[in-house]
Design an enzyme around this catalytic site. Structure first.
Site, PDB file in Angstrom:
ATOM      1  N   PRO A   2       0.845  -1.162   0.000  1.00  0.00           N
ATOM      2  CA  PRO A   2       0.000   0.000   0.000  1.00  0.00           C
ATOM      3  C   PRO A   2       0.902   1.240   0.000  1.00  0.00           C
ATOM      4  CG  PRO A   2      -0.757  -1.574   1.626  1.00  0.00           C
ATOM      5  CD  PRO A   2       0.445  -2.146   0.968  1.00  0.00           C
ATOM      6  N   GLU A   3       0.687   2.099  -0.962  1.00  0.00           N
ATOM      7  CA  GLU A   3       1.379   3.382  -0.979  1.00  0.00           C
ATOM      8  C   GLU A   3       0.424   4.409  -0.350  1.00  0.00           C
ATOM      9  OE1 GLU A   3       3.246   4.209  -4.799  1.00  0.00           O
ATOM     10  OE2 GLU A   3       3.144   2.093  -5.341  1.00  0.00           O
TER      11      GLU A   3
END
Length: 270
Positions: A2-3
């Site tokens: 997850p960015e």
DNA sequence: CATGACACCTGCTCGC
DNA sequence: TGCGAGCAGGTGTCAT
């Protein structure tokens, strides 16, 4: 991992179920994701505390507790959080809340980390991370300053969390394509004009992805357990061989930058 | 200080 | 069908 957009989505999803809740018990099913703290101290430190606020910093979920300590949850490649929902085989930590619901951190590969910091430590951790790209203060000049003097490829530079918070492999490729910059160029070669385009591209792609609830390529799930919707709107990531949306040239892929997959257009990015 | 190799984990896909 | 190789969105450490 997850960015930024994916972690922001998770935080927005779980916040209503967490803020104001008291933690009645903590179950650590795999202690290897706890960093700088042991299982017993972690459980002792969180049990009985009230969650005052839930926030995002870079790619971390931050739980601010009523005693001034903070749990910092870094989902790594495959981590996510949910409040409620069914227990999962890959749940790593479960917190039981005063509402009766359970908050869960789930992580198949367990490359994520969880810290529990007391006041002096969380400030230090926070300070080591670069500026938030969605803050008003993230100007082209700030970006340029962060890239200055670095010979490392610009793509690697913008993914370095000490330089800039929240950008990872997917959005680095996307933003550089949008800005028309060759990802392999030395960071120091970026001109003020290009820095402005790159800043705008980073902000734009992150905002649009948040609106789409993030990008699910494989594992990422939102805070409600669903995939994000932004993958179909990516311009270059995992589109090798397909036409560039701007000029039609087939998108190229390389592993030559930091041994990570990079997607770009030879024609549009110089 | 910068860079590259490697490590941490598990699951999935692909080719033989 | 089975099996090994390679790959995956992140990041910390270590040697050079």
């Amino acid at each position: 991992m997850p960015e930024l957009p994916e972690v922001e989505t998770i935080v927005r999803d779980i916040r209503p179920g967490l803020e104001g809740q008291r933690i009645t018990s903590v179950e650590v099913r795999k202690a290897d994701i706890l960093k700088r703290i042991g299982r017993a101290a972690f459980i002792r430190g969180m049990s009985g505390r009230r969650i005052a606020a839930v926030a995002r910093r870079a790619k971390n979920v931050v739980l601010e507790l009523d005693d001034g300590s903070r749990a910092v949850i870094q989902p790594g490649m495959t981590g996510s959080m949910q409040v409620g929902g069914r227990d999962d085989t890959y749940d790593v930590v479960r917190w039981t809340l005063s509402s009766g619901k359970k908050a869960r951190y789930t992580d198949v590969r367990r490359l994520g980390r969880i810290y529990l910091f007391k006041p002096p430590a969380w400030q230090a951790h926070d300070k080591a991370i670069g500026p938030e790209p969605l803050d008003r203060s993230f100007t082209p000049a700030v970006l340029l300053e962060r890239l200055r003097g670095r010979k490392t490829p610009v793509k690697k530079a913008i993914m370095d969390q000490r330089r800039l918070a929240g950008v990872g492999n997917i959005y680095a490729s996307e933003a550089l394509w949008m800005a028309g910059i060759d990802p392999s160029r030395p960071a120091s070669s970026v001109t003020p004009e290009e820095a402005e385009r790159l800043r705008d591209a980073i902000v734009d792609v992150l905002r649009r992805s948040i609106r789409g609830r993030g990008t699910t390529v494989r594992d990422y799930r939102t805070g409600t357990g669903e995939p994000g919707n932004f993958a179909g709107r990516l311009a270059v990531y995992e589109r090798a061989g397909e036409p560039c949306l701007r000029c039609g040239t087939p998108i190229a892929a390389t592993h030559g930058i930091d041994a990570r997959s990079t997607y770009f257009c030879y024609r549009c990015q110089r």
